[in-house]
Structure formats: structure tokens, C-alpha cells
Scaffold this motif. Structure first.
Motif, PDB file in Angstrom:
ATOM      1  N   LYS A 268       4.398 -32.190 -13.768  1.00 59.04           N
ATOM      2  CA  LYS A 268       3.295 -31.597 -14.530  1.00 59.04           C
ATOM      3  C   LYS A 268       3.386 -31.987 -15.996  1.00 59.04           C
ATOM      4  O   LYS A 268       2.397 -32.241 -16.650  1.00 59.04           O
ATOM      5  CB  LYS A 268       3.306 -30.071 -14.405  1.00 59.04           C
ATOM      6  N   ILE A 269       4.608 -32.068 -16.500  1.00 54.27           N
ATOM      7  CA  ILE A 269       4.827 -32.437 -17.906  1.00 54.27           C
ATOM      8  C   ILE A 269       4.506 -33.917 -18.119  1.00 54.27           C
ATOM      9  O   ILE A 269       3.840 -34.279 -19.079  1.00 54.27           O
ATOM     10  CB  ILE A 269       6.294 -32.143 -18.322  1.00 54.27           C
ATOM     11  N   ASN A 270       4.937 -34.766 -17.194  1.00 55.25           N
ATOM     12  CA  ASN A 270       4.798 -36.212 -17.371  1.00 55.25           C
ATOM     13  C   ASN A 270       3.356 -36.686 -17.295  1.00 55.25           C
ATOM     14  O   ASN A 270       3.027 -37.693 -17.904  1.00 55.25           O
ATOM     15  CB  ASN A 270       5.631 -36.958 -16.324  1.00 55.25           C
ATOM     16  N   ILE A 271       2.501 -36.008 -16.553  1.00 49.46           N
ATOM     17  CA  ILE A 271       1.132 -36.514 -16.401  1.00 49.46           C
ATOM     18  C   ILE A 271       0.164 -35.871 -17.383  1.00 49.46           C
ATOM     19  O   ILE A 271      -0.988 -36.227 -17.426  1.00 49.46           O
ATOM     20  CB  ILE A 271       0.615 -36.378 -14.952  1.00 49.46           C
ATOM     21  N   VAL A 272       0.640 -34.931 -18.188  1.00 51.26           N
ATOM     22  CA  VAL A 272      -0.245 -34.282 -19.171  1.00 51.26           C
ATOM     23  C   VAL A 272      -0.303 -35.118 -20.423  1.00 51.26           C
ATOM     24  O   VAL A 272       0.575 -35.781 -20.820  1.00 51.26           O
ATOM     25  CB  VAL A 272       0.248 -32.845 -19.471  1.00 51.26           C
TER      26      VAL A 272
ATOM     27  N   PRO B 128       1.471 -45.946  -3.783  1.00 49.92           N
ATOM     28  CA  PRO B 128       1.070 -44.706  -3.136  1.00 49.92           C
ATOM     29  C   PRO B 128       1.295 -43.464  -4.001  1.00 49.92           C
ATOM     30  O   PRO B 128       0.551 -42.494  -3.890  1.00 49.92           O
ATOM     31  CB  PRO B 128       1.899 -44.661  -1.859  1.00 49.92           C
ATOM     32  N   MET B 129       2.295 -43.481  -4.875  1.00 48.35           N
ATOM     33  CA  MET B 129       2.533 -42.305  -5.720  1.00 48.35           C
ATOM     34  C   MET B 129       1.350 -42.057  -6.643  1.00 48.35           C
ATOM     35  O   MET B 129       0.876 -40.923  -6.762  1.00 48.35           O
ATOM     36  CB  MET B 129       3.820 -42.457  -6.535  1.00 48.35           C
ATOM     37  N   LEU B 130       0.854 -43.098  -7.305  1.00 47.09           N
ATOM     38  CA  LEU B 130      -0.283 -42.917  -8.212  1.00 47.09           C
ATOM     39  C   LEU B 130      -1.505 -42.410  -7.460  1.00 47.09           C
ATOM     40  O   LEU B 130      -2.221 -41.522  -7.941  1.00 47.09           O
ATOM     41  CB  LEU B 130      -0.610 -44.225  -8.932  1.00 47.09           C
ATOM     42  N   THR B 131      -1.733 -42.965  -6.288  1.00 42.43           N
ATOM     43  CA  THR B 131      -2.871 -42.538  -5.469  1.00 42.43           C
ATOM     44  C   THR B 131      -2.763 -41.057  -5.126  1.00 42.43           C
ATOM     45  O   THR B 131      -3.736 -40.308  -5.222  1.00 42.43           O
ATOM     46  CB  THR B 131      -2.934 -43.383  -4.176  1.00 42.43           C
ATOM     47  N   HIS B 132      -1.576 -40.617  -4.749  1.00 42.91           N
ATOM     48  CA  HIS B 132      -1.397 -39.225  -4.350  1.00 42.91           C
ATOM     49  C   HIS B 132      -1.378 -38.266  -5.548  1.00 42.91           C
ATOM     50  O   HIS B 132      -1.826 -37.131  -5.432  1.00 42.91           O
ATOM     51  CB  HIS B 132      -0.160 -39.078  -3.467  1.00 42.91           C
ATOM     52  N   PHE B 133      -0.895 -38.723  -6.700  1.00 37.05           N
ATOM     53  CA  PHE B 133      -1.000 -37.897  -7.912  1.00 37.05           C
ATOM     54  C   PHE B 133      -2.462 -37.651  -8.247  1.00 37.05           C
ATOM     55  O   PHE B 133      -2.859 -36.529  -8.565  1.00 37.05           O
ATOM     56  CB  PHE B 133      -0.305 -38.568  -9.110  1.00 37.05           C
ATOM     57  N   SER B 134      -3.263 -38.697  -8.157  1.00 34.48           N
ATOM     58  CA  SER B 134      -4.696 -38.573  -8.435  1.00 34.48           C
ATOM     59  C   SER B 134      -5.372 -37.642  -7.427  1.00 34.48           C
ATOM     60  O   SER B 134      -6.182 -36.792  -7.790  1.00 34.48           O
ATOM     61  CB  SER B 134      -5.345 -39.963  -8.414  1.00 34.48           C
ATOM     62  N   LEU B 135      -5.042 -37.805  -6.167  1.00 36.50           N
ATOM     63  CA  LEU B 135      -5.611 -36.958  -5.118  1.00 36.50           C
ATOM     64  C   LEU B 135      -5.204 -35.498  -5.312  1.00 36.50           C
ATOM     65  O   LEU B 135      -6.012 -34.584  -5.127  1.00 36.50           O
ATOM     66  CB  LEU B 135      -5.158 -37.464  -3.745  1.00 36.50           C
TER      67      LEU B 135
ATOM     68  N   PRO C  87      -4.904 -29.768  -4.160  1.00 33.27           N
ATOM     69  CA  PRO C  87      -3.445 -29.624  -4.238  1.00 33.27           C
ATOM     70  C   PRO C  87      -2.740 -30.007  -2.934  1.00 33.27           C
ATOM     71  O   PRO C  87      -3.141 -29.570  -1.856  1.00 33.27           O
ATOM     72  CB  PRO C  87      -3.255 -28.139  -4.553  1.00 33.27           C
ATOM     73  N   LEU C  88      -1.736 -30.852  -3.074  1.00 34.32           N
ATOM     74  CA  LEU C  88      -0.928 -31.290  -1.928  1.00 34.32           C
ATOM     75  C   LEU C  88       0.375 -30.504  -1.976  1.00 34.32           C
ATOM     76  O   LEU C  88       1.297 -30.850  -2.698  1.00 34.32           O
ATOM     77  CB  LEU C  88      -0.670 -32.796  -2.007  1.00 34.32           C
ATOM     78  N   LYS C  89       0.417 -29.447  -1.195  1.00 35.17           N
ATOM     79  CA  LYS C  89       1.558 -28.536  -1.181  1.00 35.17           C
ATOM     80  C   LYS C  89       2.357 -28.715   0.115  1.00 35.17           C
ATOM     81  O   LYS C  89       2.090 -29.602   0.915  1.00 35.17           O
ATOM     82  CB  LYS C  89       1.071 -27.092  -1.328  1.00 35.17           C
TER      83      LYS C  89
ATOM     84  N   ILE D 149       5.289 -34.736  -6.726  1.00 39.38           N
ATOM     85  CA  ILE D 149       3.988 -34.145  -7.031  1.00 39.38           C
ATOM     86  C   ILE D 149       4.129 -32.694  -7.461  1.00 39.38           C
ATOM     87  O   ILE D 149       3.416 -32.239  -8.352  1.00 39.38           O
ATOM     88  CB  ILE D 149       3.040 -34.270  -5.815  1.00 39.38           C
ATOM     89  N   ASN D 150       5.058 -31.971  -6.881  1.00 36.50           N
ATOM     90  CA  ASN D 150       5.149 -30.530  -7.102  1.00 36.50           C
ATOM     91  C   ASN D 150       6.291 -30.086  -8.007  1.00 36.50           C
ATOM     92  O   ASN D 150       6.431 -28.897  -8.265  1.00 36.50           O
ATOM     93  CB  ASN D 150       5.233 -29.812  -5.754  1.00 36.50           C
ATOM     94  N   SER D 151       7.088 -31.009  -8.513  1.00 36.20           N
ATOM     95  CA  SER D 151       8.178 -30.608  -9.402  1.00 36.20           C
ATOM     96  C   SER D 151       7.619 -30.252 -10.778  1.00 36.20           C
ATOM     97  O   SER D 151       6.601 -30.799 -11.205  1.00 36.20           O
ATOM     98  CB  SER D 151       9.210 -31.731  -9.529  1.00 36.20           C
TER      99      SER D 151
END
Length: 131
Positions: free
Chosen positions: A127-131, A65-72, A77-79, A121-123
Motif C-alpha cells: 500500500k505504501i509503495n504504490i501510493v 503478472p504482478m503489475l496486472t494484478h496490482f491494477s486489477l 480487491p483480491l483477498k 498485493i495485501n501486505s
């Protein structure tokens, strides 16, 4: 007196009612119906397995579910507002349908999962890890 969540049939009832309300919600409904364009015939059985695994400890859920929600999150934006809407609907549905130890446990699990997902998702590190 309302019954507790005891079986897969109870999980199915909960999940079906929850996603009906999700689709009607102005905050998160469009994320499911327009952004993710969810195939409900595929998604709902996965969610039955997910919550049955979470509540009853059955290792039947397959997925990340984490990968799915990162992609979404990249598409919409999921805030805090979206996670709060999700939790509010989930808690309301549980309370409308069930009462008991498992009903309280599933709400606690949902709270923990949503809060952890929101944090990841919001930390700033995410942002650094998925770039």
C-alpha cells in the motif's frame, strides 16, 4: 491411468479447462468477466506461454503478472477468498486431467505464485509503495 503434463498441448488443455471453470465460479468469475473484461482470445495464449515457461523452463512468456494484478486489485480487491478460489479451481482441474510429477510440480508452482501474489498485493508495504 491418467497421463502427466508433457507438452504444450497438455498446457493448453489445462488452461482452457481452468478458465472455463473460472468463468463459472461465483467468487472469481465476475472479476474476469465483468471487472477485467478479459479478452479471452488474447489472454489464453498468454497463459499458455506463462505456464509452459513455468513448467518447462521455456522463456516464451512476455508480461508482468504482478503489475496486472496490482491494477486489477484497485478495481476489485483480491483477498484470501479470491486467491483460495483460484487455487482450488486450478488444483481440481489439474487433478481431473493429469497425474504425475509435472502435475504435482505445476500445482506447487501455482500455490507459490498465488501465495506470493496475495502477500504482495495485501501486505502493508504494498500500500505504501504504490501510493
Amino acid at each position: 491411468m491418467m497421463k502427466d503434463i508433457e507438452t504444450r498441448a497438455d498446457i493448453i488443455l489445462l488452461v482452457d479447462h481452468f478458465y472455463t471453470k473460472v468463468q463459472e465460479n461465483q467468487t472469481i468469475g465476475p472479476i474476469f468477466t465483468q471487472v477485467a473484461n478479459v479478452d479471452w482470445s488474447h489472454h489464453l495464449p498468454k497463459m499458455y506461454d506463462f505456464w509452459e515457461s513455468i513448467l518447462f523452463g521455456k522463456a516464451i512468456y512476455k508480461g508482468n503478472p504482478m503489475l496486472t494484478h496490482f491494477s486489477l486489485n484497485e478495481k476489485a480487491p483480491l483477498k484470501t477468498e479470491e486467491f483460495n478460489a483460484w487455487k482450488t479451481i486450478f488444483f481440481e482441474v489439474v487433478d481431473e486431467l493429469f497425474a504425475g510429477e509435472n502435475a504435482e510440480i505445476i500445482k506447487q508452482k501455482a500455490q507459490s505464485i498465488a501465495d506470493l501474489m496475495h502477500y504482495k498485493i495485501n501486505s502493508p508495504q504494498s500500500k505504501i509503495n504504490i501510493v
